[in-house]
Enzyme design. Structure first.
Site, PDB file in Angstrom:
ATOM      1  N   ASP A 210      -7.716 -11.109 -18.838  1.00 32.07           N
ATOM      2  CA  ASP A 210      -5.951 -11.255 -18.983  1.00 32.07           C
ATOM      3  C   ASP A 210      -5.563 -10.796 -20.251  1.00 32.07           C
ATOM      4  OD1 ASP A 210      -5.343 -13.847 -20.468  1.00 32.07           O
ATOM      5  OD2 ASP A 210      -7.013 -14.330 -19.320  1.00 32.07           O
ATOM      6  N   ASP A 212      -3.726 -12.795 -21.960  1.00 28.71           N
ATOM      7  CA  ASP A 212      -2.824 -13.756 -22.496  1.00 28.71           C
ATOM      8  C   ASP A 212      -1.355 -13.959 -22.129  1.00 28.71           C
ATOM      9  OD1 ASP A 212      -3.580 -16.441 -23.696  1.00 28.71           O
ATOM     10  OD2 ASP A 212      -2.419 -16.083 -25.394  1.00 28.71           O
TER      11      ASP A 212
END
Length: 290
Positions: A210, A212
């Site tokens: 991802d 973040d």
């Protein structure tokens, strides 16, 4: 007891090694208790490998609960000299996208509730840790990942390790970016520090799940998003490991890194005053220096 010179520590999503044969499960007791799970020793592409799921099978242990000292000690006791850590991370850089892989070369410690050393009770050791990852193993890992051709892998970068188990706030994520961090995770420390004290060659294959929470155009990180992307990365990690194991030298005296001699000048305590019980406790790590 079976032996292996190569160890693999599997992170989130990697709880068993595909393609391993001649499997034997070994329960190891250490001075620091039991490791995260039994260690599976078998052959991967004909090469003996010891595999340990960091969080335990079924993902039972949070990052702070991982018995890292027991994990590293157990691998060392089984003859392991090389450790490949597979870890899920978030990206703090636009060009490092979800499902990319990173072989980091630096660490930044933001943990606060973890024991960072084996040594205590009358034995003081200060290891050099300026270069926290083994350059030899990192180079082999990077070259092998690039051989796949259909996987994006990034050379180097700084991994900031946070305590967890919660993900970062947006303010924290933005601060880490401003400090020059590249990826963020929860498990590289104290694992890398303890591997250095155990004189193991240690490198990380970081699997990006991802962006973040700093990335405005992306949804905030969620467990669902992490798991979805992680499952895609685990397959590639398995492919890399199958290719890598046959390239790792059997004899570390032929490589240029100093990992196997990390304690040579690091034991500060006068040998004459080290208590006998402490000598015995740490014999696995320090016997050749006493």
């Amino acid at each position: 007891m079976p032996q292996a010179t190569i160890g693999v520590i599997g992170g989130s999503g990697l709880y068993r090694m595909e393609g391993m044969t001649d499997l034997e499960e070994v329960a190891v007791e250490t001075p620091f208790g039991a490791p995260s799970d039994v260690i599976t020793i078998g052959k991967l592409e004909g090469v003996p490998v010891a595999f340990l799921p960091r969080h335990g099978r079924g993902h039972r242990l949070s990052p702070t609960e991982i018995p890292v000292r027991a994990n590293i000690w157990a691998l060392k006791s089984l003859g392991v000299q090389w450790v490949i850590s597979v870890s899920a991370v978030g990206s703090l850089r636009e060009h490092i996208a979800p499902r990319d892989l990173v072989v980091p070369d630096q660490l930044f410690d933001r943990t606060k509730s973890r024991v960072n050393s084996f040594f205590e009770g009358g034995l003081v050791v200060h290891c050099t840790f300026a270069e926290p990852f083994c350059p030899t193993l990192s180079r082999l890992l990077l070259e092998t990942a690039r051989e796949l051709g259909d996987v994006r892998v990034h050379e180097g970068g700084t991994y900031v390790c946070i305590e967890g188990p919660l993900f970062s706030t947006k303010a924290e994520s933005l601060a880490y970016r401003s400090w020059g961090m590249d990826i963020i995770g929860m498990t590289a420390l104290p694992e890398a520090k303890l591997a250095r004290e155990a004189e193991l060659c240690y490198a990380t294959l970081a699997c990006v799940t991802d962006y973040d929470c700093w990335h405005e155009s992306e949804e905030s990180v969620s467990v669902e998003l992490v798991v979805q992307n992680l499952n895609a990365n685990v397959t590639n990690a398995q492919r890399i490991l199958r290719r890598l194991v046959s390239k790792i030298p059997a004899d570390r005296s032929t490589v240029s890194c100093d990992c196997s001699q990390a304690l040579a000048s690091a034991i500060i305590t006068d040998r004459a005053v080290i208590p006998e019980a402490v000598r015995e406790k740490y014999r696995l790590l320090i016997e050749k220096y006493l």
